[in-house]
Design an enzyme around this catalytic site. Structure first.
Site, PDB file in Angstrom:
ATOM      1  CE  LYS A  40      -0.375  -0.375   5.072  1.00 46.63           C
ATOM      2  NZ  LYS A  40      -1.251  -0.832   6.178  1.00 46.63           N
ATOM      3  NE  ARG A 140      -7.040   0.393  10.768  1.00 49.68           N
ATOM      4  CZ  ARG A 140      -5.790   0.141  10.364  1.00 49.68           C
ATOM      5  NH1 ARG A 140      -4.883   1.105  10.369  1.00 49.68           N
ATOM      6  NH2 ARG A 140      -5.423  -1.071   9.984  1.00 49.68           N
ATOM      7  CG  HIS A 171      -4.375  -4.315  12.036  1.00 55.85           C
ATOM      8  ND1 HIS A 171      -3.276  -4.926  11.495  1.00 55.85           N
ATOM      9  CD2 HIS A 171      -4.054  -2.999  12.161  1.00 55.85           C
ATOM     10  CE1 HIS A 171      -2.318  -4.018  11.293  1.00 55.85           C
ATOM     11  NE2 HIS A 171      -2.761  -2.850  11.688  1.00 55.85           N
ATOM     12  NE  ARG A 224      -3.393  -7.963   7.964  1.00 59.11           N
ATOM     13  CZ  ARG A 224      -3.980  -8.417   9.069  1.00 59.11           C
ATOM     14  NH1 ARG A 224      -4.677  -9.550   9.045  1.00 59.11           N
ATOM     15  NH2 ARG A 224      -3.874  -7.763  10.207  1.00 59.11           N
ATOM     16  CE1 TYR A 269      12.804  32.201   2.141  1.00 60.19           C
ATOM     17  CE2 TYR A 269      12.860  29.804   2.245  1.00 60.19           C
ATOM     18  CZ  TYR A 269      12.679  30.968   1.520  1.00 60.19           C
ATOM     19  OH  TYR A 269      12.393  30.901   0.179  1.00 60.19           O
ATOM     20  CB  CYS A 315      14.363  26.105   1.453  1.00 58.17           C
ATOM     21  SG  CYS A 315      15.684  27.105   2.136  1.00 58.17           S
ATOM     22  CG  ASP A 317      12.134  23.783  -3.966  1.00 60.84           C
ATOM     23  OD1 ASP A 317      11.198  22.982  -4.082  1.00 60.84           O
ATOM     24  OD2 ASP A 317      11.986  25.021  -3.984  1.00 60.84           O
TER      25      ASP A 317
END
Ligand SMILES: *Cc1c(COP(=O)(O)O)cnc(C)c1O
Length: 378
Positions: A40, A140, A171, A224, A269, A315, A317
């Site tokens: 997933k 859940r 689970h 699983r 920054y 930042c 990027d």
């Protein structure tokens, strides 16, 4: 989404590590126990289809995903193994799932009644395979009482053209913890549901990675297997692994800029970092838009086998690091992985940012290209 193939930053996935982690787990399981690889969330950020291909080669018997869309992605990639969707799918998509041979998790009889109407309207010819989810304490999804559960089972038995009762599962909330009290209470509750069945379905399953690693006695006939296949300890630091796992994921970049700054100069920054003396500063072209969270300011990356601190705010990027000396532009920077004798694990980064490695792997941005190191041919 533009993937940054032309940038000097990448997530590298070692397929051999995934193969070895699955092979080791399979070797511990009785022959009749199936292993479904959990892929997933784009294979926990590692890439769902490439991970599924390696898992298949390592003997995984099927796959688990969270969403119907993720299951369909695997079918489009021509995987024919069983696929179980672990989350709740809207009943209006039940015919799509059935026609693609995808098994769905169901947690109420009302869901089945709605799905039957949809499948009748759409002239669905093949029954939908269903795993009934039991909420034994996770809080859940799933059944919370046995009579309601049995009503759902009977409804499926009465409607064999529409439903195949393929599995029952639960689970655990605390399988990765040292205290087993809550775990045992959940196991007892789940066992009462299974005992109430005249005829158990093909799959009875409870185990995520942690359950299979530390409570394998209650595995049932399917596990699983998720985070451990990526080489990560589900418990973080809490429990020791029964065998060595090899992390599959590394993150690398390169210096794109290097300069000397002087006492009193600022970085980033808010100008929050102030140099106290002459310092060498390098710039790394990865930022919070890639999943390198702002709160990782102050953590370390590796340059030439040495730990270098991220200085100033991260930042979108880019971020800046303090270097022990001048390095050439193009020098390799390791954010996760091994560099000479030094190593930074995803667990180290998780510790630095008050989160878990699961989360970090998932949020590594799509903008970072994934590069795969193939299986070693022997
Ligand atoms: C995600 C998930 C798993 C896999 O868990 P890991 O801790 O990654 O092994 C197993 N079962 C369910 C229901 C899940 O949601």
């Amino acid at each position: 989404m533009v993937v940054g193939n032309l940038r000097n930053a990448q997530v590298v996935i070692n397929e051999q590590a995934i193969f070895d982690n699955i092979t080791k787990e399979k070797a511990r399981l009785p022959k009749e126990t199936s292993l479904f690889a959990v892929v997933k969330a784009n294979g926990y950020g590692h890439g769902a289809v490439p991970v599924a291909k390696v898992a298949q080669k390592a003997g995984a018997n099927g796959f688990c995903v969270a969403l119907l869309d993720e299951a369909l992605e695997l079918r489009r990639a021509l995987f024919t193994e069983p696929i179980l969707v672990l989350g709740i799918t809207d009943p209006k998509y039940s015919a799509i799932a059935a026609s693609a041979h995808i098994s769905l998790t169901v947690g109420s009889k009302a869901w089945l009644v709605q799905a039957k109407t949809v499948m009748a309207q759409e002239n669905q010819l093949r029954p939908l395979a269903v795993h009934l989810g039991i909420d034994s304490g996770m809080g859940r999804i799933g059944f919370t009482d046995i009579p309601e559960f049995l009503k759902a089972v009977h409804f499926m038995k009465e409607n064999p053209d529409y439903f195949e009762f393929e599995g029952v599962f639960t689970h655990f909330a605390t399988a990765d913890g040292a205290d087993e009290t809550y775990f045992k209470a959940q196991a007892t509750k789940f066992n009462a549901y299974v005992a109430a069945l005249d005829d158990p379905p093909r799959y009875v399953h409870v185990s995520n990675s942690a359950t299979s690693l530390w409570h394998e006695a209650c595995n049932g006939n399917l596990i699983r297997f998720g985070v451990a296949l990526y080489g990560l300890n589900p418990s973080g630091h809490e429990l020791a692994l029964p065998y060595t796992l090899k992390p599959a994921l590394s993150v690398y970049s390169e210096l794109v800029f290097c300069k000397k700054i002087h006492a009193g100069d600022h970085v980033g920054y808010g100008a929050t970092y102030t140099a106290t003396e002459d310092e060498w500063v390098g710039t790394v072209p990865i930022g919070y838009a890639d999943g390198w969270l702002r709160r990782l300011q102050g953590s370390k990356v590796l340059v030439a086998g040495q730990y270098c601190e991220i200085i100033g705010r991260i930042c979108m990027d880019q971020f800046m690091i303090r270097l022990p000396k001048a390095y050439d532009v193009g020098t390799k920077v390791t954010l996760v992985g091994q560099d000479q004798n030094a190593q930074i694990t995803l667990q180290d980064v998780a510790d630095q940012s008050q989160t878990i490695h699961y989360e970090l792997a998932c949020i590594l941005g799509e903008r970072l290209p994934r590069k795969y190191i193939g299986l070693q041919t022997k």
